[in-house]
Write an enzyme that holds these catalytic residues in place. Sequence first.
Site, PDB file in Angstrom:
ATOM      1  N   LYS A  56       0.900  -1.293  -0.014  1.00  0.00           N
ATOM      2  CA  LYS A  56       0.055  -0.004   0.161  1.00  0.00           C
ATOM      3  C   LYS A  56       1.066   1.278  -0.007  1.00  0.00           C
ATOM      4  O   LYS A  56       0.568   2.295  -0.883  1.00  0.00           O
ATOM      5  CB  LYS A  56      -0.950   0.201   1.252  1.00  0.00           C
ATOM      6  CG  LYS A  56      -1.478   1.481   1.524  1.00  0.00           C
ATOM      7  CD  LYS A  56      -2.523   1.477   2.681  1.00  0.00           C
ATOM      8  CE  LYS A  56      -1.649   1.611   3.933  1.00  0.00           C
ATOM      9  NZ  LYS A  56      -1.649   2.938   4.384  1.00  0.00           N
ATOM     10  N   ASN A  57       1.917   1.594   0.840  1.00  0.00           N
ATOM     11  CA  ASN A  57       2.497   2.715   1.131  1.00  0.00           C
ATOM     12  C   ASN A  57       3.462   3.154  -0.193  1.00  0.00           C
ATOM     13  O   ASN A  57       3.898   4.011  -0.294  1.00  0.00           O
ATOM     14  CB  ASN A  57       3.235   2.673   2.452  1.00  0.00           C
ATOM     15  CG  ASN A  57       2.082   2.723   3.512  1.00  0.00           C
ATOM     16  OD1 ASN A  57       1.049   3.144   3.315  1.00  0.00           O
ATOM     17  ND2 ASN A  57       2.514   2.458   4.702  1.00  0.00           N
ATOM     18  N   CYS A 150      -4.838  12.963  12.216  1.00  0.00           N
ATOM     19  CA  CYS A 150      -5.692  11.794  12.008  1.00  0.00           C
ATOM     20  C   CYS A 150      -5.648  10.537  13.539  1.00  0.00           C
ATOM     21  O   CYS A 150      -5.041  11.276  14.405  1.00  0.00           O
ATOM     22  CB  CYS A 150      -5.003  10.900  10.880  1.00  0.00           C
ATOM     23  SG  CYS A 150      -3.505   9.810  11.337  1.00  0.00           S
ATOM     24  N   ARG A 155       0.513  14.497  13.344  1.00  0.00           N
ATOM     25  CA  ARG A 155       1.093  14.257  12.142  1.00  0.00           C
ATOM     26  C   ARG A 155       1.416  15.576  11.227  1.00  0.00           C
ATOM     27  O   ARG A 155       0.676  15.801  10.100  1.00  0.00           O
ATOM     28  CB  ARG A 155       0.395  13.117  11.225  1.00  0.00           C
ATOM     29  CG  ARG A 155       0.157  11.944  11.919  1.00  0.00           C
ATOM     30  CD  ARG A 155      -0.539  10.807  11.039  1.00  0.00           C
ATOM     31  NE  ARG A 155       0.417  10.318  10.063  1.00  0.00           N
ATOM     32  CZ  ARG A 155      -0.199   9.195   9.249  1.00  0.00           C
ATOM     33  NH1 ARG A 155      -1.242   8.832   9.474  1.00  0.00           N
ATOM     34  NH2 ARG A 155       0.782   8.624   8.463  1.00  0.00           N
ATOM     35  N   VAL A 157       3.126  18.509   8.822  1.00  0.00           N
ATOM     36  CA  VAL A 157       4.049  18.451   7.501  1.00  0.00           C
ATOM     37  C   VAL A 157       5.332  19.159   7.599  1.00  0.00           C
ATOM     38  O   VAL A 157       5.452  19.807   6.273  1.00  0.00           O
ATOM     39  CB  VAL A 157       2.940  18.337   6.337  1.00  0.00           C
ATOM     40  CG1 VAL A 157       2.211  17.304   6.073  1.00  0.00           C
ATOM     41  CG2 VAL A 157       2.272  19.821   6.456  1.00  0.00           C
ATOM     42  N   ASP A 342       3.668   0.056  11.982  1.00  0.00           N
ATOM     43  CA  ASP A 342       2.474  -0.631  11.546  1.00  0.00           C
ATOM     44  C   ASP A 342       2.472  -1.945  12.021  1.00  0.00           C
ATOM     45  O   ASP A 342       1.308  -2.811  11.347  1.00  0.00           O
ATOM     46  CB  ASP A 342       2.619  -0.460   9.986  1.00  0.00           C
ATOM     47  CG  ASP A 342       2.545   0.950   9.549  1.00  0.00           C
ATOM     48  OD1 ASP A 342       2.332   1.818  10.179  1.00  0.00           O
ATOM     49  OD2 ASP A 342       3.068   1.260   8.137  1.00  0.00           O
ATOM     50  N   ARG A 434      -9.277   0.205   3.946  1.00  0.00           N
ATOM     51  CA  ARG A 434      -8.161   1.328   3.369  1.00  0.00           C
ATOM     52  C   ARG A 434      -6.838   0.639   3.168  1.00  0.00           C
ATOM     53  O   ARG A 434      -6.087   1.102   2.211  1.00  0.00           O
ATOM     54  CB  ARG A 434      -7.865   2.339   4.627  1.00  0.00           C
ATOM     55  CG  ARG A 434      -8.733   3.442   4.810  1.00  0.00           C
ATOM     56  CD  ARG A 434      -8.246   4.486   5.837  1.00  0.00           C
ATOM     57  NE  ARG A 434      -7.037   5.013   5.341  1.00  0.00           N
ATOM     58  CZ  ARG A 434      -6.148   5.177   6.100  1.00  0.00           C
ATOM     59  NH1 ARG A 434      -6.436   5.782   7.377  1.00  0.00           N
ATOM     60  NH2 ARG A 434      -5.008   5.901   5.493  1.00  0.00           N
TER      61      ARG A 434
HETATM   62  N1  EPU Z   1       6.412  13.867  11.216  1.00  0.00           N
HETATM   63  C1  EPU Z   1       6.603  15.383  11.698  1.00  0.00           C
HETATM   64  N2  EPU Z   1       6.691  16.248  10.705  1.00  0.00           N
HETATM   65  C2  EPU Z   1       6.560  15.779   9.291  1.00  0.00           C
HETATM   66  C3  EPU Z   1       6.514  14.571   9.003  1.00  0.00           C
HETATM   67  C4  EPU Z   1       6.393  13.846  10.142  1.00  0.00           C
HETATM   68  O1  EPU Z   1       6.558  15.487  12.918  1.00  0.00           O
HETATM   69  O2  EPU Z   1       6.650  16.846   8.445  1.00  0.00           O
HETATM   70  C5  EPU Z   1       6.313  13.222  12.379  1.00  0.00           C
HETATM   71  C6  EPU Z   1       4.937  12.473  12.575  1.00  0.00           C
HETATM   72  O3  EPU Z   1       4.056  13.322  12.963  1.00  0.00           O
HETATM   73  C7  EPU Z   1       5.170  11.047  13.241  1.00  0.00           C
HETATM   74  C8  EPU Z   1       6.647  10.647  12.900  1.00  0.00           C
HETATM   75  O4  EPU Z   1       7.233  11.695  12.136  1.00  0.00           O
HETATM   76  O5  EPU Z   1       5.140  11.143  14.498  1.00  0.00           O
HETATM   77  C9  EPU Z   1       6.614   9.493  11.600  1.00  0.00           C
HETATM   78  O6  EPU Z   1       6.040  10.055  10.506  1.00  0.00           O
HETATM   79  P1  EPU Z   1       6.473   9.709   9.028  1.00  0.00           P
HETATM   80  O7  EPU Z   1       6.217  10.859   8.045  1.00  0.00           O
HETATM   81  O8  EPU Z   1       7.374   8.779   8.842  1.00  0.00           O
HETATM   82  O9  EPU Z   1       5.108   8.925   8.553  1.00  0.00           O
HETATM   83  P2  EPU Z   1       4.023   9.140   7.199  1.00  0.00           P
HETATM   84  O10 EPU Z   1       5.078   9.240   5.814  1.00  0.00           O
HETATM   85  O11 EPU Z   1       3.066  10.082   7.501  1.00  0.00           O
HETATM   86  C10 EPU Z   1       4.006   6.450   6.728  1.00  0.00           C
HETATM   87  C11 EPU Z   1       3.262   5.160   6.237  1.00  0.00           C
HETATM   88  C12 EPU Z   1       2.428   5.058   7.601  1.00  0.00           C
HETATM   89  C13 EPU Z   1       3.841   4.506   8.549  1.00  0.00           C
HETATM   90  C14 EPU Z   1       4.719   5.660   8.868  1.00  0.00           C
HETATM   91  C15 EPU Z   1       5.849   5.268   9.636  1.00  0.00           C
HETATM   92  C16 EPU Z   1       2.472   6.050   3.876  1.00  0.00           C
HETATM   93  C17 EPU Z   1       1.242   6.450   3.447  1.00  0.00           C
HETATM   94  N3  EPU Z   1       2.259   6.070   5.418  1.00  0.00           N
HETATM   95  O12 EPU Z   1       3.502   7.676   7.180  1.00  0.00           O
HETATM   96  O13 EPU Z   1       1.723   3.980   7.383  1.00  0.00           O
HETATM   97  O14 EPU Z   1       3.161   4.041   9.722  1.00  0.00           O
HETATM   98  O15 EPU Z   1       5.116   6.169   7.326  1.00  0.00           O
HETATM   99  O16 EPU Z   1       6.542   4.163   9.096  1.00  0.00           O
HETATM  100  O17 EPU Z   1       3.336   5.842   3.698  1.00  0.00           O
HETATM  101  C18 EPU Z   1      -0.159   2.528   7.805  1.00  0.00           C
HETATM  102  O18 EPU Z   1       0.017   1.884   6.732  1.00  0.00           O
HETATM  103  O19 EPU Z   1      -0.837   2.085   8.650  1.00  0.00           O
HETATM  104  C19 EPU Z   1       0.456   3.939   8.138  1.00  0.00           C
HETATM  105  C20 EPU Z   1       0.177   4.861   9.123  1.00  0.00           C
END
Ligand code: EPU
Length: 484
Positions: A56-57, A150, A155, A157, A342, A434
């Site tokens: 998925k990711n 969420c 989370r 950006v 995950d 999802r």
């Molecule tokens: N974070 C920040 N600032 C940012 C980005 C992230 O503080 O600009 C923090 C987040 O709040 C979180 C941590 O960094 O506490 C990790 O977030 P990350 O950005 O690594 O996660 P993501 O890209 O939002 C992806 C997967 C998630 C998976 C995480 C960690 C996708 C679509 N989603 O999320 O998948 O848990 O990486 O491996 O790639 C799932 O599949 O159930 C899922 C949630």
Amino acid sequence: MYVPKNIKISQYLEDKAINSLHSSNHPLSQPEDEQPILQIWGRASLEGEVRISGAKNSALAIMAGVLLCSDECRLQNVPILVDVTRMEQILEALGVKLNRQGNILDVDASNIGKSQAPYDLVSQMRASFFVIGPLLTRLGVASVPLPGGCAIGARPVDLHVRGLQAMGADVCIEHGMVHACVRGRRSRLQGAKIYLDYPSVGATETLMMAATLAEGETIIENAAQEPEVEDLANFCRAMGAQISGAGTNTILISGVDRLHETDYSIIPDRIEAGTFLVAGAITDSEISLYPVIPEHLAPVIAKLQEIGTQIVTDAPNRLRVVPGALRATDIETLPYPGFPTDMQAQFMALLAIAEGNSVISETVFENRLRHVAELNRMGADIRVKGNHAIVKGVPRLLGAPVMATDLRASAALVLAGLAAEGKTIVQGLHHLDRGYDNLEGKLSQLGAKLRRVTPQTQTSAKSSPIGQPNSQLSVCTSQLSPHQ
Ligand code: EPU
């Protein structure tokens, strides 16, 4: 009304219209009493083999990545998921032409008509924010709604935004919308050296995609090393991008002028595979999984072995679970190659019936222990202290009605239901849909006794044999995801 420079008012209003058009697609727009539930009769033994779907990711990031290319691309091994359907809708709203045949998705992003992603879709799925990087680097302008928090955490950006700014983008956030544009120098982003404060998967992917068409060299330090990041890099390289180091903590990207067509197959989903490994362990069953990339599962396999389950590599892309008596262990979630967040909920279901006390620490997301209350409803003995869950193993779980609180929590409740005595009813299946491609169909095939019903079809569903896919199943699934 604030309308970013380079975006015409008519286009802005049209995008707002698209937003409202898509609002009916939200699964929660279905009345609560019509939402499907999953009935599970626990303690059935599983046997046989299960086919693992595409990740998925990876799929979601790579689908954002197709925006980089003005030629047609073919994606193979695309999983059938509500999140993938949503990403398709976002791409379509931007002007991309799509043709889906089963697991193959043909994409033509030669004419991106819009640079603004629709709010209603982005707000439903965080991964859709990742379109900001490719849109900005290809068009010089992008407007994407803030995805918001969420169920599992706030989370933000900020890392995506700061990285794009380092590459020369002007970014402003107004009325919940992130507007980014590149001025001067032919509207091209400039290569930069970026150190990520945290190895965020999404920020690494956004910035890597943005850098592929930037002018000059970009270095991303403290980058995420997840296999999905590497898969996205391989996809970009197949289109002609110059990327090295993906899969390590330093990624180097030399910008090129344009990318070309490709035919790319997505890697198997390590989290789906891990969920089936736990399904074998929790039901005391021997099952095989293929295709998988065992090295992507290293932390999961190591923990399963510690807990008392053997994982045998029967072929380079095939794993077999050989169950054993379950023992407690401690787990701390970490960025890859650490133990994946995950898989945390699924392991909690498993440790709930292991001998002894375990401590599970969630360090990646601040609110990802909400399944504890639901597992306790099934007789588990788990206490939460801060970001730690203290799990006292109990001899057995008992079936109960439970509510899924997020995607991986829903998988954990299904696993707990498979192990529990009696009947479990899992609600909140829009979370499961999802991210799991036909989970209940695959489990049924292995011998699990479960079926999906919607309340109004429950009477007739009762007459179909337990564990057999039936017509009610497809009715429910299509109600959830109209484009599948
Ligand atoms: N974070 C920040 N600032 C940012 C980005 C992230 O503080 O600009 C923090 C987040 O709040 C979180 C941590 O960094 O506490 C990790 O977030 P990350 O950005 O690594 O996660 P993501 O890209 O939002 C992806 C997967 C998630 C998976 C995480 C960690 C996708 C679509 N989603 O999320 O998948 O848990 O990486 O491996 O790639 C799932 O599949 O159930 C899922 C949630």
